[in-house]
Motif scaffolding. Structure first.
Motif, mmCIF file in Angstrom:
data_model
loop_
_atom_site.group_PDB
_atom_site.id
_atom_site.type_symbol
_atom_site.label_atom_id
_atom_site.label_comp_id
_atom_site.label_asym_id
_atom_site.label_seq_id
_atom_site.Cartn_x
_atom_site.Cartn_y
_atom_site.Cartn_z
ATOM 1 N N PRO A 275 53.376 3.272 54.802
ATOM 2 C CA PRO A 275 52.862 3.171 56.226
ATOM 3 C C PRO A 275 52.174 1.591 56.460
ATOM 4 C CG PRO A 275 52.380 5.447 55.286
ATOM 5 C CD PRO A 275 52.947 4.835 54.260
ATOM 6 N N ALA A 276 51.419 1.312 55.462
ATOM 7 C CA ALA A 276 50.559 0.128 55.391
ATOM 8 C C ALA A 276 51.666 -0.928 55.702
ATOM 9 C CB ALA A 276 49.921 -0.092 54.089
ATOM 10 N N ASN A 277 52.890 -1.023 55.034
ATOM 11 C CA ASN A 277 53.970 -2.043 55.128
ATOM 12 C C ASN A 277 54.632 -2.035 56.426
ATOM 13 O OD1 ASN A 277 52.914 -3.289 52.681
ATOM 14 N ND2 ASN A 277 54.308 -2.061 51.649
ATOM 15 N N GLN A 278 54.791 -0.846 57.020
ATOM 16 C CA GLN A 278 55.248 -0.667 58.261
ATOM 17 C C GLN A 278 54.349 -1.085 59.268
ATOM 18 O OE1 GLN A 278 56.202 3.684 58.774
ATOM 19 N NE2 GLN A 278 57.476 3.893 56.886
ATOM 20 N N ARG A 279 53.051 -0.964 58.989
ATOM 21 C CA ARG A 279 52.185 -1.631 60.089
ATOM 22 C C ARG A 279 52.473 -3.203 59.812
ATOM 23 N NH1 ARG A 279 47.746 0.399 58.427
ATOM 24 N NH2 ARG A 279 47.194 1.993 60.006
ATOM 25 N N ALA A 280 52.566 -3.684 58.696
ATOM 26 C CA ALA A 280 52.522 -5.213 58.460
ATOM 27 C C ALA A 280 53.937 -5.675 59.156
ATOM 28 C CB ALA A 280 52.437 -5.321 56.858
ATOM 29 N N VAL A 281 54.864 -4.842 59.366
ATOM 30 C CA VAL A 281 56.064 -5.429 59.951
ATOM 31 C C VAL A 281 55.879 -5.557 61.451
ATOM 32 C CG1 VAL A 281 58.432 -4.714 60.649
ATOM 33 C CG2 VAL A 281 57.745 -4.296 58.412
ATOM 34 N N ILE A 282 55.154 -4.583 61.854
ATOM 35 C CA ILE A 282 54.797 -4.689 63.277
ATOM 36 C C ILE A 282 53.771 -5.749 63.616
ATOM 37 C CG2 ILE A 282 53.404 -3.536 65.364
ATOM 38 C CD1 ILE A 282 54.719 -1.160 64.368
ATOM 39 N N ASP A 283 52.631 -6.038 62.731
ATOM 40 C CA ASP A 283 51.742 -7.117 62.785
ATOM 41 C C ASP A 283 52.533 -8.390 62.536
ATOM 42 O OD1 ASP A 283 49.749 -5.298 63.021
ATOM 43 O OD2 ASP A 283 48.915 -5.485 61.059
ATOM 44 N N GLY A 284 53.390 -8.512 61.976
ATOM 45 C CA GLY A 284 54.301 -9.844 61.773
ATOM 46 C C GLY A 284 55.012 -10.145 63.034
ATOM 47 N N TYR A 285 55.542 -9.100 63.614
ATOM 48 C CA TYR A 285 56.560 -9.136 64.786
ATOM 49 C C TYR A 285 55.688 -9.624 65.833
ATOM 50 C CZ TYR A 285 60.016 -8.213 68.240
ATOM 51 O OH TYR A 285 60.587 -8.233 69.432
ATOM 52 N N ALA A 286 54.352 -9.165 65.846
ATOM 53 C CA ALA A 286 53.435 -9.263 67.183
ATOM 54 C C ALA A 286 52.625 -10.428 66.963
ATOM 55 C CB ALA A 286 52.619 -8.007 67.407
ATOM 56 N N GLY A 287 52.632 -11.228 65.942
ATOM 57 C CA GLY A 287 51.918 -12.413 65.644
ATOM 58 C C GLY A 287 50.467 -12.009 65.445
ATOM 59 N N LEU A 288 50.059 -10.744 64.823
ATOM 60 C CA LEU A 288 48.771 -10.710 64.444
ATOM 61 C C LEU A 288 48.065 -10.887 63.395
ATOM 62 C CD1 LEU A 288 48.642 -6.747 65.907
ATOM 63 C CD2 LEU A 288 48.209 -8.886 67.396
ATOM 64 N N ASP A 289 48.972 -11.218 62.328
ATOM 65 C CA ASP A 289 48.394 -11.308 60.882
ATOM 66 C C ASP A 289 48.205 -12.703 60.623
ATOM 67 O OD1 ASP A 289 51.086 -11.924 60.910
ATOM 68 O OD2 ASP A 289 51.698 -10.745 59.256
ATOM 69 N N GLY A 290 47.938 -13.799 61.295
ATOM 70 C CA GLY A 290 47.706 -14.972 60.702
ATOM 71 C C GLY A 290 46.386 -15.367 60.662
ATOM 72 N N ASP A 291 45.926 -16.367 59.838
ATOM 73 C CA ASP A 291 44.649 -16.770 59.723
ATOM 74 C C ASP A 291 43.975 -17.002 61.020
ATOM 75 O OD1 ASP A 291 45.245 -16.464 57.076
ATOM 76 O OD2 ASP A 291 45.565 -18.684 56.659
ATOM 77 N N GLY A 292 42.877 -16.385 61.127
ATOM 78 C CA GLY A 292 42.006 -16.492 62.358
ATOM 79 C C GLY A 292 42.513 -15.754 63.478
ATOM 80 N N GLY A 293 43.614 -14.885 63.265
ATOM 81 C CA GLY A 293 44.375 -13.997 64.281
ATOM 82 C C GLY A 293 43.487 -12.509 64.716
ATOM 83 N N PRO A 294 43.988 -11.823 65.435
ATOM 84 C CA PRO A 294 43.359 -10.546 65.883
ATOM 85 C C PRO A 294 43.105 -9.778 64.648
ATOM 86 C CG PRO A 294 45.126 -11.119 67.423
ATOM 87 C CD PRO A 294 45.220 -12.128 66.411
ATOM 88 N N LEU A 295 44.058 -9.878 63.923
ATOM 89 C CA LEU A 295 43.862 -8.739 62.504
ATOM 90 C C LEU A 295 42.603 -9.316 61.780
ATOM 91 C CD1 LEU A 295 44.730 -6.182 60.904
ATOM 92 C CD2 LEU A 295 46.348 -7.579 59.864
ATOM 93 N N ALA A 296 42.772 -10.615 61.481
ATOM 94 C CA ALA A 296 41.493 -11.337 60.516
ATOM 95 C C ALA A 296 40.232 -11.052 61.326
ATOM 96 C CB ALA A 296 41.913 -12.615 60.345
ATOM 97 N N GLU A 297 40.189 -11.120 62.689
ATOM 98 C CA GLU A 297 39.088 -10.880 63.250
ATOM 99 C C GLU A 297 38.544 -9.408 63.345
ATOM 100 O OE1 GLU A 297 37.188 -11.812 67.716
ATOM 101 O OE2 GLU A 297 39.112 -11.972 67.350
ATOM 102 N N TYR A 298 39.536 -8.714 63.490
ATOM 103 C CA TYR A 298 39.376 -7.221 63.234
ATOM 104 C C TYR A 298 38.554 -6.678 61.889
ATOM 105 C CZ TYR A 298 39.433 -2.236 62.611
ATOM 106 O OH TYR A 298 39.377 -0.730 62.432
ATOM 107 N N ARG A 299 39.308 -7.217 60.863
ATOM 108 C CA ARG A 299 38.991 -7.113 59.491
ATOM 109 C C ARG A 299 37.679 -7.430 59.133
ATOM 110 N NH1 ARG A 299 44.832 -7.969 56.668
ATOM 111 N NH2 ARG A 299 45.727 -5.939 56.942
#
Length: 613
Positions: free
Chosen positions: A165-189
């Motif tokens: 499941p964690a990597n399925q989320r990572a696929v969607i995050d990569g597709y949506a561009g959420l996982d870059g440095d300074g991006g929404p996911l990094a800000e949330y974490r």
């Protein structure tokens, strides 16, 4: 990329060195030649399987060694990259990159300037296994951690990274561009880590409030007791000395009086007799100069003893018995010794190690040090009380920020999932799974926010018309599962467990051509080559279809043969790269199912030409 794979004494493979290249690497060969064993060796190397039953019969030890190139662009320097590889190399820098740094941090192991990683896994007949990374002993867990960063295996086993499941989320995050440095996911974490830290701190403060109050009361009592006594550095040795004098005053005066009398006050006083001797020696020195030195020595001794008797008399005259002073000294000594007994050296030895030197002859020094420590403890405990009063507000504020950022992630992920679903279904149709449906869903977590958000991502697929959705991991067919993975990777190559939109470097597909025909094979081959080229990855694929093999950047052939005679007969598999005429012959035999003919060779050449080879 995986530059080289060496297999020794695994099942039918006695000894094989496989040089791999960038892009699409295809393995072909007759059934039973050991193609899946190559995939199994990779899984064994990276801790994804135990290796039970894989050791070659009669051998005491088997080995798999993999040489990975972690450098930026290094994966395109290997031989066989072709024009596409050379073009990509021009646009990339050489040297250790983010991947090498991540692996070095994961293993706590330095990666040299060449950016190479050598992983070795050994099997022993006893059942024991051994792992080394860059020549240093390691564990299977360490190899598995490296494997998750480097290799993504899609095949007939249940450990594929995208099934988590964690990597399925990572696929969607990569597709949506959420996982870059300074991006929404990094800000949330970052917000989640702050909220979690504050929550834990508040819990600790609340749970320890009573204990902290007890510690505060004890520290205040101890500090007050020490402060009430007002101990001073050097005071205790002085009091000890004064008490010794006062408590022995009579003995001191009596014995000292005896000395004074012997020196100067009795009829036979020593000083008087020495004075007479001095006069005699001085008279003799006038007659014999050799006696002058002796006369002066006796004269000096006489003067010294006389002065000593005088000083002793003055000291004794000043000594007077004062019962009140003795009582005061004894009372003060009792107070200080009580402090030393409770808070001094004996107590300190029981509670902690304390450094000492020659200056520690003053027993009150440990008490003074403890008082300084108590002051620090009181400040900390009082500060914790004040912190507890205000931390609830900080926790609430931090949680509000987490909820806000989590809502952003849920919205972005849900939108990405809605966009991905029809695209993946279209890919599945092209891959021979007509009517298959795919659904990635994003729903809010009941348990609240976690380190990656407040939502739960699930990917489900219905592989046949009329069937309901099932989780990806429940897909029974290895071939269908590989095609689902290929479809996902085709539209979302950037998502993966390594984060940063980079994904893993090596994708392995086993049984991707199960139960499909030649026409669909060309589609799959084209997609896998595009997947390797478009994302600067290396793809390894086992196939029985010449239509897929025709797209290979590097074509590797496994050949099984029986050698020896009688009981010495052994089955051995060799692995060799194919190019030119040898490759055309192999493709032709794959089409004809028998020795190549002029017709099948012509068809093979057409396949290669159509594939752009």
């Amino acid at each position: 990329m995986l530059r080289e794979l060496h297999i020794s004494n695994l099942a039918v493979i006695e000894d094989a060195t496989i040089e791999l290249g960038p892009g699409l690497n295809v393995f072909t060969g007759q059934t039973g030649a050991g193609k899946s064993l190559v995939m199994g060796a990779i899984e064994l190397l990276l801790g994804l399987r135990s290796g039970a039953g894989m050791l070659r019969d009669g051998r005491e030890q088997g080995r798999v060694t993999g040489l990975f190139d972690l450098s930026e662009g290094g994966r395109w320097r290997a031989e066989g990259g072709g024009n596409r590889g050379r073009k990509r190399a021009e646009a990339r820098k050489t040297g250790p990159g983010a991947l090498a740094a991540t692996i070095a941090a994961t293993l706590d192991l330095p990666i040299d300037e060449c950016g190479e990683l050598l992983v070795t896994r050994k099997l022993f007949a006893s059942g024991r296994t051994g792992v080394s990374i860059n020549g240093r002993p390691a564990t299977a867990a360490m190899a598995r951690a490296v494997g998750e960063l480097l290799v993504d295996v899609h095949g007939q086993h249940d450990h594929q990274l995208l099934l988590r499941p964690a990597n399925q989320r990572a696929v969607i995050d990569g597709y949506a561009g959420l996982d870059g440095d300074g991006g929404p996911l990094a800000e949330y974490r970052a917000a989640w880590e702050r909220w979690r830290g504050l929550t834990q701190r508040a819990a600790e403060l609340a749970e320890s409030a009573e204990l902290r109050r007890q510690k505060l009361d004890l520290a205040e009592f101890q500090a007050g007791e020490i402060d009430a006594a007002e101990p001073q550095a050097g005071e205790l040795p002085e009091l000890d000395a004064r008490h010794a004098v006062l408590s022995n005053l009579s003995a001191i005066k009596g014995r000292a009086g005896q000395v004074i009398e012997a020196l100067s006050e009795s009829d036979t006083a020593i000083v008087g007799r020495l004075e007479a001797m001095t006069l005699i020696l001085l008279e003799l020195a006038e007659l014999d100069e050799g006696l002058s030195e002796v006369a002066e020595t006796v004269r000096g001794a006489t003067l010294t003893l006389g002065e000593a008797g005088f000083d002793l008399g003055r000291r004794i005259d000043r000594l007077e018995a004062d019962p009140s002073e003795l009582a005061e000294v004894e009372d003060r000594l009792n107070t200080l010794n009580r402090l030393v007994s409770k808070y001094g050296e004996g107590r300190r030895r029981r509670s902690a190690l304390v450094e000492h030197d020659e200056r520690e002859s003053d027993a009150i020094q440990p008490v003074l040090r403890l008082r300084a420590e108590l002051e620090e403890q009181l400040e900390r405990l009082r500060g914790d009380d004040e912190a507890l009063d205000g931390i609830e507000a900080e926790v609430a504020k931090a949680r509000s920020e987490v909820d806000r950022l989590a809502a952003v992630l849920i919205e972005r992920r849900a939108a990405a999932a809605r966009e991905m679903n029809p695209r993946i279904e279209a890919q599945l149709g092209e891959l021979g799974m007509a009517g298959a449906r795919f659904e990635a869903t994003v729903v809010e977590r009941e348990e609240g926010p976690g380190p990656s958000g407040a939502d739960r991502v699930a990917m489900r697929v219905a592989t046949n018309v009329g069937q309901g959705y099932k989780p990806i991991e429940a897909v029974a067919s290895g071939g269908e599962l590989s095609r689902v993975m290929l479809a996902i990777k085709s539209i979302a190559p950037g998502g993966g467990p390594s984060g940063g939109g980079g994904g893993v470097d090596v994708l392995v597909f086993d049984e991707v051509d199960a139960n499909i025909g030649g026409r669909l094979g060309s589609v799959i081959g084209e997609k896998m080559r595009a997947l390797a080229a478009g994302a600067d990855r290396q793809v390894l694929c086992i196939t029985h279809l010449p239509q897929i093999a025709a797209f290979a950047d590097r074509h590797l052939h496994l050949r099984k043969q029986v050698e020896g005679k009688g009981k010495a007969r052994q089955t051995r598999t060799t692995v060799a790269p194919l190019a030119g005429k040898a490759r055309i012959d192999e493709l032709a035999e794959m089409m004809a199912g028998r020795e190549a003919t002029a017709t099948t060779r012509r068809q093979a050449r057409e396949l290669v030409a159509a594939a752009g080879g």
